[in-house]
Scaffold this active site. Structure first.
Site, mmCIF file in Angstrom:
data_model
loop_
_atom_site.group_PDB
_atom_site.id
_atom_site.type_symbol
_atom_site.label_atom_id
_atom_site.label_comp_id
_atom_site.label_asym_id
_atom_site.label_seq_id
_atom_site.Cartn_x
_atom_site.Cartn_y
_atom_site.Cartn_z
ATOM 1 N N ARG A 52 37.221 4.151 -4.468
ATOM 2 C CA ARG A 52 37.180 3.306 -3.407
ATOM 3 C C ARG A 52 36.028 2.603 -2.861
ATOM 4 N NH1 ARG A 52 41.437 7.658 -0.081
ATOM 5 N NH2 ARG A 52 42.564 7.920 -1.833
ATOM 6 N N VAL B 61 55.944 8.850 1.020
ATOM 7 C CA VAL B 61 56.546 10.258 1.173
ATOM 8 C C VAL B 61 57.194 10.118 2.649
ATOM 9 C CG1 VAL B 61 55.149 11.914 -0.228
ATOM 10 C CG2 VAL B 61 54.284 10.936 2.121
HETATM 11 C C1 YSA Z 1 49.880 11.875 -0.376
HETATM 12 C C2 YSA Z 1 51.127 12.074 -0.432
HETATM 13 C C3 YSA Z 1 51.733 12.220 -1.768
HETATM 14 O O1 YSA Z 1 53.084 12.517 -1.921
HETATM 15 C C4 YSA Z 1 50.998 12.286 -2.983
HETATM 16 C C5 YSA Z 1 49.727 12.059 -2.794
HETATM 17 C C6 YSA Z 1 49.114 11.886 -1.657
HETATM 18 C C7 YSA Z 1 47.759 11.499 -1.556
HETATM 19 C C8 YSA Z 1 47.378 10.470 -1.700
HETATM 20 N N1 YSA Z 1 47.548 9.361 -2.649
HETATM 21 C C9 YSA Z 1 45.859 9.896 -1.168
HETATM 22 O O2 YSA Z 1 45.057 9.448 -1.611
HETATM 23 N N2 YSA Z 1 45.425 10.416 0.327
HETATM 24 S S1 YSA Z 1 44.101 10.390 0.818
HETATM 25 O O3 YSA Z 1 43.666 9.102 0.908
HETATM 26 O O4 YSA Z 1 44.203 11.035 1.991
HETATM 27 O O5 YSA Z 1 43.307 11.093 -0.520
HETATM 28 C C10 YSA Z 1 43.679 12.562 -0.852
HETATM 29 C C11 YSA Z 1 42.327 13.438 -0.892
HETATM 30 O O6 YSA Z 1 41.483 12.973 -1.682
HETATM 31 C C12 YSA Z 1 41.669 13.554 0.550
HETATM 32 O O7 YSA Z 1 42.389 14.703 1.295
HETATM 33 C C13 YSA Z 1 40.416 13.881 0.078
HETATM 34 O O8 YSA Z 1 40.301 15.248 -0.418
HETATM 35 C C14 YSA Z 1 40.034 13.284 -1.271
HETATM 36 N N3 YSA Z 1 39.355 11.790 -0.995
HETATM 37 C C15 YSA Z 1 39.878 10.908 -0.424
HETATM 38 N N4 YSA Z 1 38.764 9.889 -0.180
HETATM 39 C C16 YSA Z 1 37.816 10.528 -0.769
HETATM 40 C C17 YSA Z 1 38.215 11.932 -1.316
HETATM 41 N N5 YSA Z 1 37.102 12.686 -1.656
HETATM 42 C C18 YSA Z 1 35.869 12.019 -2.007
HETATM 43 N N6 YSA Z 1 35.629 10.778 -1.613
HETATM 44 C C19 YSA Z 1 36.374 9.804 -0.915
HETATM 45 N N7 YSA Z 1 36.242 8.671 -0.515
#
Ligand code: YSA
Length: 347
Positions: free
Chosen positions: A215, A272
């Site tokens: 990201r 979702v």
């Molecule tokens: C949601 C619903 C679903 O049906 C399936 C999957 C998901 C998750 C979705 N794809 C997603 O990426 N959500 S999120 O942006 O909140 O990231 C999920 C988790 O990844 C976070 O809760 C965090 O633990 C981790 N994450 C996200 N960005 C991050 C990170 N960890 C470290 N550095 C980052 N920049």
């Protein structure tokens, strides 16, 4: 013993090296050696002298050969002794410590996670890190102008000038033919693999997808530009939200080897409905967002050709790095990627 014999023996005994000894051998018994010449000259001697001279020459030859052999043995033993002294190994010296390699802490955590989910009947599958816009966004119910795209700051890849060139073809090896939106990017989450798997399989199934995500966002103690997620997906006729809650909390209890305090709160993800977030207690007071999850949206099922009337599924995306931070009590995610051996050697 004649004076000549004495001189020869003295010379041989005093030889200090194999080379010197060889020279002496040549001098007396070589092709043109002094003793060899005596034998050659025998034929020119008067008959009556021949036998006597031959006998003396033979005795001399025998003497030189014996002494030569003896001296060779002595020199050989001395050389051996010297080389033993030189190569002597002091077994009392402390040895050099061999530092064995070991797994990266994130790899350890990844293996633990895979083990736990495998025991719960989940299959471990993979997907590409270079994704296209269709799988990363569109088919997950996030069309081009959808504001939710801002949730995932994206590294876009440069398009090859000629898509039919070898570079162009190589740059999109994954399902490029049939998709409507083939712009390339580094996947921002593991959710696109849900679609890829569903396109190729029929329910019921349960899978996890561990993988690296990227990201384009500012880093801090809990965010990095690269990190790992573990996607989970379970699809079948009667899959429901209670199953999701049970699987997630069971997994966390096994992983941390104790009852873990978690909190479910509403969350928004376009793929979702309903969506939720799972937070985990950091220190009994503060909460850390660990998982995004929910029930698979009907539009996602439609995108892969499933009939949403007959099926239900839950999905989640778990932050593996954050899990590792909690397990090992690490306060900055960036330590995992810094390559600092002082940090890595602790695991
Ligand atoms: C949601 C619903 C679903 O049906 C399936 C999957 C998901 C998750 C979705 N794809 C997603 O990426 N959500 S999120 O942006 O909140 O990231 C999920 C988790 O990844 C976070 O809760 C965090 O633990 C981790 N994450 C996200 N960005 C991050 C990170 N960890 C470290 N550095 C980052 N920049």
């Amino acid at each position: 013993m004649t004076p000549k014999e004495e001189t020869i023996l003295k010379e041989l005994r005093e030889a200090q090296s194999f080379k010197a000894l060889e020279e002496l051998y040549k001098k007396y018994l070589g092709k043109k050696g002094e003793i060899t010449l005596i034998f050659r000259e025998l034929k020119n001697l008067p008959k009556e002298k021949r036998a006597e001279i031959a006998q003396k020459a033979n005795a001399l030859k025998g003497l030189v050969e014996k002494e030569f052999k003896l001296k060779s043995e002595i020199l050989k033993k001395e050389a051996e002794k010297q080389s033993f002294e030189k190569e002597k190994i002091d077994i009392t010296l402390p040895g050099k410590k061999i530092i064995p390699g070991h797994l990266h802490p994130l790899t350890k955590i990844l293996r633990e996670i895979e083990e736990i989910f495998s025991q719960m009947g989940f299959e471990v599958v993979g997907g590409p890190e270079i994704e296209n816009e269709y799988y990363n966004f569109d088919a997950l119910n996030i069309p081009k102008e959808h504001p939710a795209r801002d949730m995932w700051d994206t590294f876009w890849l440069k398009e090859p000038k000629n898509p039919k060139s070898p570079e162009g073809v190589a740059s999109r090896p994954y399902g490029a033919g049939k998709i409507q939106n083939p712009r390339l990017l580094l996947r921002t989450h593991t959710s696109p693999v849900q679609l890829r798997y569903m396109e190729a399989h029929e329910p019921p199934f349960r899978i996890i997808v561990p993988g690296r995500c990227f990201r384009h966002e500012a880093t801090d103690a809990y965010h990095d530009v690269q990190f790992y997620q573990v996607e989970g997906l379970m699809v079948g006729k009667d899959v429901n939200l209670a199953n999701l809650k049970a699987i997630v909390s069971e997994f966390l209890d096994i992983f941390f080897k104790k009852k873990i305090k978690i909190r479910f709160q509403p969350g928004y993800f376009p793929f979702v409905e309903p969506g939720l977030e799972v937070l985990i207690s950091k220190d009994g007071r503060k909460w850390l967002e660990l998982i995004g999850a929910g029930m698979v949206h009907s539009n996602v099922f439609k995108a892969v050709g499933y009939n949403p009337r007959n099926l239900q599924g839950f999905a989640f995306g778990l932050g593996l790095d954050r899990l590792a931070m909690l397990k090992y009590k690490i306060n900055d995610i960036r330590l995992f990627y810094g390559g600092d051996l002082r940090f890595l050697e602790q695991f």
